[in-house]
Design an enzyme around this catalytic site. Sequence first.
Site, PDB file in Angstrom:
ATOM      1  N   GLY A  44     -11.673 -42.988  55.226  1.00 47.36           N
ATOM      2  CA  GLY A  44     -11.795 -44.345  54.827  1.00 47.36           C
ATOM      3  C   GLY A  44     -11.918 -44.607  53.281  1.00 47.36           C
ATOM      4  O   GLY A  44     -10.845 -45.293  52.877  1.00 47.36           O
ATOM      5  N   GLY A  68     -23.145 -40.379  58.287  1.00 43.49           N
ATOM      6  CA  GLY A  68     -24.016 -41.313  57.838  1.00 43.49           C
ATOM      7  C   GLY A  68     -23.330 -42.116  56.602  1.00 43.49           C
ATOM      8  O   GLY A  68     -23.778 -43.247  56.598  1.00 43.49           O
ATOM      9  N   GLY A  74     -17.409 -41.443  51.558  1.00 47.87           N
ATOM     10  CA  GLY A  74     -17.316 -41.219  50.051  1.00 47.87           C
ATOM     11  C   GLY A  74     -18.142 -39.609  49.805  1.00 47.87           C
ATOM     12  O   GLY A  74     -18.407 -39.229  48.695  1.00 47.87           O
ATOM     13  N   ASP A 100     -17.561 -46.720  63.097  1.00 43.92           N
ATOM     14  CA  ASP A 100     -19.020 -45.928  62.646  1.00 43.92           C
ATOM     15  C   ASP A 100     -20.180 -46.417  63.185  1.00 43.92           C
ATOM     16  O   ASP A 100     -20.580 -47.163  62.762  1.00 43.92           O
ATOM     17  CB  ASP A 100     -18.951 -45.436  61.353  1.00 43.92           C
ATOM     18  CG  ASP A 100     -17.524 -44.805  60.724  1.00 43.92           C
ATOM     19  OD1 ASP A 100     -16.642 -45.566  60.393  1.00 43.92           O
ATOM     20  OD2 ASP A 100     -17.448 -43.485  60.759  1.00 43.92           O
ATOM     21  N   ASP A 150     -13.300 -35.752  60.369  1.00 41.85           N
ATOM     22  CA  ASP A 150     -13.789 -36.982  59.688  1.00 41.85           C
ATOM     23  C   ASP A 150     -14.978 -36.604  58.529  1.00 41.85           C
ATOM     24  O   ASP A 150     -15.854 -36.084  58.727  1.00 41.85           O
ATOM     25  CB  ASP A 150     -14.602 -37.977  60.594  1.00 41.85           C
ATOM     26  CG  ASP A 150     -14.951 -39.170  60.220  1.00 41.85           C
ATOM     27  OD1 ASP A 150     -15.712 -39.781  61.104  1.00 41.85           O
ATOM     28  OD2 ASP A 150     -15.168 -39.387  59.102  1.00 41.85           O
ATOM     29  N   GLY A 151     -14.325 -37.087  57.384  1.00 46.20           N
ATOM     30  CA  GLY A 151     -15.257 -36.911  56.224  1.00 46.20           C
ATOM     31  C   GLY A 151     -14.643 -36.210  54.893  1.00 46.20           C
ATOM     32  O   GLY A 151     -14.557 -34.959  55.121  1.00 46.20           O
TER      33      GLY A 151
HETATM   34  C1  DX5 Z   1     -19.612 -40.555  58.011  1.00 43.44           C
HETATM   35  C2  DX5 Z   1     -18.440 -41.388  58.224  1.00 43.44           C
HETATM   36  C3  DX5 Z   1     -17.346 -41.052  57.022  1.00 43.44           C
HETATM   37  C4  DX5 Z   1     -16.263 -42.144  57.468  1.00 43.44           C
HETATM   38  C5  DX5 Z   1     -15.338 -41.722  56.353  1.00 43.44           C
HETATM   39  O1  DX5 Z   1     -20.555 -40.563  59.186  1.00 43.44           O
HETATM   40  O2  DX5 Z   1     -17.795 -41.290  59.519  1.00 43.44           O
HETATM   41  O3  DX5 Z   1     -16.895 -39.897  57.428  1.00 43.44           O
HETATM   42  O4  DX5 Z   1     -15.772 -42.061  58.532  1.00 43.44           O
HETATM   43  O5  DX5 Z   1     -15.448 -41.404  54.988  1.00 43.44           O
HETATM   44  P1  DX5 Z   1     -14.432 -40.898  54.047  1.00 43.44           P
HETATM   45  O6  DX5 Z   1     -13.326 -41.012  54.468  1.00 43.44           O
HETATM   46  O7  DX5 Z   1     -14.816 -42.111  52.758  1.00 43.44           O
HETATM   47  O8  DX5 Z   1     -14.986 -39.656  53.511  1.00 43.44           O
END
Ligand code: DX5
Length: 251
Positions: free
Chosen positions: A213, A158, A161, A51, A191-192
């Site tokens: 993550g 950004g 969590g 990221d 993602d997210g």
């Molecule tokens: C946001 C990031 C998050 C990260 C994953 O910019 O890209 O989405 O990769 O975060 P988690 O899996 O902790 O939501």
Amino acid sequence: MNGPGERRTSAADALPPGARIVASVLPADLARLGEEVAALEEAGVDWIQFDVMDASFVPNLTFGPDVIAAARRHTSLPFEAQLMVSHPDVLIEPCIDAGCDRVIVHAESTHNLHRSLMRIGERGARAGVAVNPATPADAVVNVLDLVDLVLVMTVNPGFGGQAYLKSMEAKLRVARRLIAGAGRRIWLEVDGGIAPDTIETCAEAGADVFVTGSTLFHDPRGMAHAVQDLRARATAAMHDGVAEGAATRPT
Ligand code: DX5
């Protein structure tokens, strides 16, 4: 098994149909990044996402090509860089040179998205396009011929969590239909906030690649358990989705 540093250029494509689990290194201990990416490979993730953030396009600052290059020799997994930056073009070549197999550009971050994505392909890497929550899926329709991956953000980028935005599932259905119409193999990545309680409806809506993550790094039963659990939940939901007549997925 390849040795560390010997790249599996298209390992994910060689795998049987099913969900792909991708690790975001945002929660990793960056003081031990080499060990962390080796552990992610051991845990069975399909590839690793870096990221890249510039404190301008998103309100956070992370790392760049030098950190990616430092991690490269510690794993054979494919790497992708998600450029959450206001000037992505200056980072495309350095991320490829650092060892990224794919570079993902946000549709909102460049004045000429088509040219930015072409530059990635011209360097022999795979191009991906990302859209923030407020950006419609249609923003990618004219560049689908240039990418092998579309990333629908399920949080505002950004930070890790954050809470999963269920409202993005309607956009996923639109994106899945656009990809089906493109007639070529294109991953639909999310993602997210991807976790056991969100991944199944995400998969039913059309996603087949899942970036995670927090769930991965914070599973009390370890990263391998998180990978296996998420992949099983998503793969089952993907098949259910097809069974219910969802947009067809490439095999
Ligand atoms: C946001 C990031 C998050 C990260 C994953 O910019 O890209 O989405 O990769 O975060 P988690 O899996 O902790 O939501």
